[in-house]
Design a protein around this motif. Structure first.
Motif, PDB file in Angstrom:
ATOM      1  N   PRO A   1       0.830  -1.210   0.000  1.00  0.00           N
ATOM      2  CA  PRO A   1       0.000   0.000   0.000  1.00  0.00           C
ATOM      3  C   PRO A   1       0.862   1.257   0.000  1.00  0.00           C
ATOM      4  O   PRO A   1       2.060   1.215   0.318  1.00  0.00           O
ATOM      5  CB  PRO A   1      -0.809  -0.125   1.294  1.00  0.00           C
ATOM      6  N   ASP A   2       0.259   2.378  -0.353  1.00  0.00           N
ATOM      7  CA  ASP A   2       0.967   3.662  -0.321  1.00  0.00           C
ATOM      8  C   ASP A   2       0.823   4.349   1.033  1.00  0.00           C
ATOM      9  O   ASP A   2       1.715   5.089   1.456  1.00  0.00           O
ATOM     10  CB  ASP A   2       0.413   4.587  -1.411  1.00  0.00           C
ATOM     11  N   VAL A   3      -0.305   4.105   1.677  1.00  0.00           N
ATOM     12  CA  VAL A   3      -0.603   4.745   2.967  1.00  0.00           C
ATOM     13  C   VAL A   3      -1.259   3.715   3.877  1.00  0.00           C
ATOM     14  O   VAL A   3      -2.149   2.973   3.450  1.00  0.00           O
ATOM     15  CB  VAL A   3      -1.549   5.948   2.807  1.00  0.00           C
ATOM     16  N   VAL A   4      -0.817   3.664   5.132  1.00  0.00           N
ATOM     17  CA  VAL A   4      -1.492   2.862   6.154  1.00  0.00           C
ATOM     18  C   VAL A   4      -1.864   3.789   7.301  1.00  0.00           C
ATOM     19  O   VAL A   4      -1.005   4.486   7.855  1.00  0.00           O
ATOM     20  CB  VAL A   4      -0.600   1.721   6.680  1.00  0.00           C
ATOM     21  N   VAL A   5      -3.142   3.809   7.629  1.00  0.00           N
ATOM     22  CA  VAL A   5      -3.643   4.643   8.727  1.00  0.00           C
ATOM     23  C   VAL A   5      -3.991   3.742   9.893  1.00  0.00           C
ATOM     24  O   VAL A   5      -4.756   2.781   9.734  1.00  0.00           O
ATOM     25  CB  VAL A   5      -4.892   5.442   8.302  1.00  0.00           C
TER      26      VAL A   5
ATOM     27  N   LEU B   1      -6.053  13.548   5.850  1.00  0.00           N
ATOM     28  CA  LEU B   1      -5.044  12.699   5.220  1.00  0.00           C
ATOM     29  C   LEU B   1      -4.285  13.463   4.146  1.00  0.00           C
ATOM     30  O   LEU B   1      -3.078  13.287   3.978  1.00  0.00           O
ATOM     31  CB  LEU B   1      -5.711  11.458   4.625  1.00  0.00           C
ATOM     32  N   LYS B   2      -4.976  14.327   3.427  1.00  0.00           N
ATOM     33  CA  LYS B   2      -4.337  15.117   2.380  1.00  0.00           C
ATOM     34  C   LYS B   2      -3.301  16.065   2.961  1.00  0.00           C
ATOM     35  O   LYS B   2      -2.302  16.390   2.317  1.00  0.00           O
ATOM     36  CB  LYS B   2      -5.401  15.903   1.602  1.00  0.00           C
ATOM     37  N   GLU B   3      -3.506  16.482   4.192  1.00  0.00           N
ATOM     38  CA  GLU B   3      -2.562  17.394   4.836  1.00  0.00           C
ATOM     39  C   GLU B   3      -1.219  16.723   5.110  1.00  0.00           C
ATOM     40  O   GLU B   3      -0.169  17.364   5.031  1.00  0.00           O
ATOM     41  CB  GLU B   3      -3.156  17.924   6.148  1.00  0.00           C
ATOM     42  N   VAL B   4      -1.255  15.433   5.453  1.00  0.00           N
ATOM     43  CA  VAL B   4      -0.014  14.747   5.816  1.00  0.00           C
ATOM     44  C   VAL B   4       0.543  13.902   4.671  1.00  0.00           C
ATOM     45  O   VAL B   4       1.704  13.481   4.720  1.00  0.00           O
ATOM     46  CB  VAL B   4      -0.215  13.866   7.069  1.00  0.00           C
ATOM     47  N   VAL B   5      -0.284  13.657   3.653  1.00  0.00           N
ATOM     48  CA  VAL B   5       0.182  12.950   2.450  1.00  0.00           C
ATOM     49  C   VAL B   5      -0.141  13.840   1.256  1.00  0.00           C
ATOM     50  O   VAL B   5      -1.139  13.649   0.558  1.00  0.00           O
ATOM     51  CB  VAL B   5      -0.500  11.577   2.298  1.00  0.00           C
ATOM     52  N   PRO B   6       0.691  14.829   0.982  1.00  0.00           N
ATOM     53  CA  PRO B   6       0.380  15.835  -0.042  1.00  0.00           C
ATOM     54  C   PRO B   6       0.166  15.268  -1.439  1.00  0.00           C
ATOM     55  O   PRO B   6      -0.589  15.838  -2.231  1.00  0.00           O
ATOM     56  CB  PRO B   6       1.609  16.761  -0.008  1.00  0.00           C
ATOM     57  N   ASP B   7       0.836  14.153  -1.753  1.00  0.00           N
ATOM     58  CA  ASP B   7       0.699  13.591  -3.100  1.00  0.00           C
ATOM     59  C   ASP B   7      -0.465  12.603  -3.208  1.00  0.00           C
ATOM     60  O   ASP B   7      -0.575  11.848  -4.180  1.00  0.00           O
ATOM     61  CB  ASP B   7       2.000  12.912  -3.536  1.00  0.00           C
ATOM     62  N   LEU B   8      -1.363  12.619  -2.237  1.00  0.00           N
ATOM     63  CA  LEU B   8      -2.536  11.754  -2.252  1.00  0.00           C
ATOM     64  C   LEU B   8      -3.378  12.028  -3.492  1.00  0.00           C
ATOM     65  O   LEU B   8      -3.636  13.178  -3.843  1.00  0.00           O
ATOM     66  CB  LEU B   8      -3.366  12.008  -0.992  1.00  0.00           C
ATOM     67  N   ASN B   9      -3.803  10.972  -4.181  1.00  0.00           N
ATOM     68  CA  ASN B   9      -4.656  11.132  -5.357  1.00  0.00           C
ATOM     69  C   ASN B   9      -5.579   9.923  -5.498  1.00  0.00           C
ATOM     70  O   ASN B   9      -5.565   9.021  -4.659  1.00  0.00           O
ATOM     71  CB  ASN B   9      -3.809  11.326  -6.625  1.00  0.00           C
ATOM     72  N   ALA B  10      -6.348   9.899  -6.558  1.00  0.00           N
ATOM     73  CA  ALA B  10      -7.344   8.844  -6.734  1.00  0.00           C
ATOM     74  C   ALA B  10      -6.726   7.468  -6.906  1.00  0.00           C
ATOM     75  O   ALA B  10      -7.395   6.444  -6.691  1.00  0.00           O
ATOM     76  CB  ALA B  10      -8.232   9.169  -7.936  1.00  0.00           C
ATOM     77  N   GLU B  11      -5.453   7.414  -7.281  1.00  0.00           N
ATOM     78  CA  GLU B  11      -4.791   6.131  -7.494  1.00  0.00           C
ATOM     79  C   GLU B  11      -4.048   5.636  -6.256  1.00  0.00           C
ATOM     80  O   GLU B  11      -3.528   4.520  -6.239  1.00  0.00           O
ATOM     81  CB  GLU B  11      -3.793   6.245  -8.657  1.00  0.00           C
ATOM     82  N   THR B  12      -3.984   6.457  -5.217  1.00  0.00           N
ATOM     83  CA  THR B  12      -3.255   6.087  -4.007  1.00  0.00           C
ATOM     84  C   THR B  12      -3.943   4.937  -3.287  1.00  0.00           C
ATOM     85  O   THR B  12      -5.143   4.995  -3.034  1.00  0.00           O
ATOM     86  CB  THR B  12      -3.139   7.295  -3.045  1.00  0.00           C
ATOM     87  N   ARG B  13      -3.186   3.914  -2.957  1.00  0.00           N
ATOM     88  CA  ARG B  13      -3.737   2.772  -2.226  1.00  0.00           C
ATOM     89  C   ARG B  13      -3.644   3.053  -0.733  1.00  0.00           C
ATOM     90  O   ARG B  13      -2.558   3.018  -0.143  1.00  0.00           O
ATOM     91  CB  ARG B  13      -2.977   1.489  -2.585  1.00  0.00           C
ATOM     92  N   VAL B  14      -4.781   3.327  -0.120  1.00  0.00           N
ATOM     93  CA  VAL B  14      -4.852   3.669   1.303  1.00  0.00           C
ATOM     94  C   VAL B  14      -5.494   2.526   2.074  1.00  0.00           C
ATOM     95  O   VAL B  14      -6.585   2.067   1.731  1.00  0.00           O
ATOM     96  CB  VAL B  14      -5.667   4.958   1.523  1.00  0.00           C
ATOM     97  N   VAL B  15      -4.819   2.072   3.103  1.00  0.00           N
ATOM     98  CA  VAL B  15      -5.352   1.032   3.983  1.00  0.00           C
ATOM     99  C   VAL B  15      -5.614   1.638   5.351  1.00  0.00           C
ATOM    100  O   VAL B  15      -4.727   2.235   5.950  1.00  0.00           O
ATOM    101  CB  VAL B  15      -4.365  -0.149   4.122  1.00  0.00           C
TER     102      VAL B  15
END
Length: 244
Positions: A75-79, A204-218
């Motif tokens: 994944p690109d992001v894990v919360v 989430l956009k504040e801490v992951v600036p390159d977040l976009n529709a293709e970002t895999r977020v878990v």
């Protein structure tokens, strides 16, 4: 308590307003005052390598599920929520293993509620430090101080792991709880709801600036024991009355 008894527990004691108070009571009453023969065993909920190892296995499971869905396995992001840091340490450890196979950056967003933000407090102090008291309603996040390993992972994570600390209000956590109830029919605690809310409310956009529709977020959905339909109804009422 009924679930613990159903699992085979013969006696269940519930004590205190937060995890810290319960833990202190357990240590003083049943662990520290044992005779030489002992007999009582303390199982730490977050500050032990075996706890981290167990939690780390979810990263391999996530990888398998993503690959099965035709996605890249990492994944690109894990919360994830942070109380004492057992789950967080496991996530970081699991990512460290899979990132040896593919070099990339993965954002780990460590989420806490205001008043139970022991990791954020230590980061602000620049050293491992304890809160004076737990003021949040998310009592299962109620560790006054995170594990030493948790602080170390947040300050100096392994290569490829980027850690961000986010603190939200109890009301934000309640909004996350209601989202899961209304949209997924899942009942979770405030300690879990806050991570979902961070993922969908713009933080989430504040801490992951390159977040976009293709970002895999878990988003790690954890904690469904200390919650009832009545509690959720109460959260809804408080939010309607302007809880912020």
């Amino acid at each position: 308590m009924s679930k613990l008894r159903a699992a085979g527990a013969t006696e269940v004691l519930q004590y205190g307003e937060s995890w810290f108070e319960a833990d202190t009571f357990l240590r003083e009453r049943f662990i520290s005052n044992q005779d030489e023969e002992g007999g009582n065993i303390y199982v730490p909920p977050f500050d032990h390598e075996l706890v981290w190892e167990g939690a780390s296995g979810m990263i391999e499971e996530i990888k398998e599920q993503l690959l099965a869905a035709g996605e890249e396995g990492i994944p690109d992001v894990v919360v994830c929520s942070v109380g004492g840091g057992g789950l967080f340490n496991g996530v970081v450890s699991g990512l460290e293993r899979v990132l040896t196979e593919k070099k990339k950056n993965v954002h780990v967003v460590a989420v806490e509620t205001d008043g139970a933000d022991s990791l954020a407090h230590s980061l602000r102090q620049g050293r491992l430090s304890s809160l004076k008291a737990i003021m949040s309603k998310a009592t299962s996040l109620g560790a006054l101080c995170v594990a030493e390993k948790t602080f170390a992972n947040a300050v100096s994570p392994p290569d490829g792991v980027l850690v961000s600390s986010v603190v939200c209000s109890d009301a934000d956590a309640a909004r996350g709880v209601l989202r899961l109830v209304d949209e997924m029919r899942l009942q979770v605690e405030l300690a879990c709801g806050v991570s979902l809310e961070v993922a969908v409310n713009g933080r989430l956009k504040e801490v992951v600036p390159d977040l976009n529709a293709e970002t895999r977020v878990v988003v790690v959905v954890c904690g469904g024991s200390n919650i009832t339909a009545e509690m959720i109804t109460e959260y809804r009422r408080h939010l309607e009355e302007g809880w912020n």
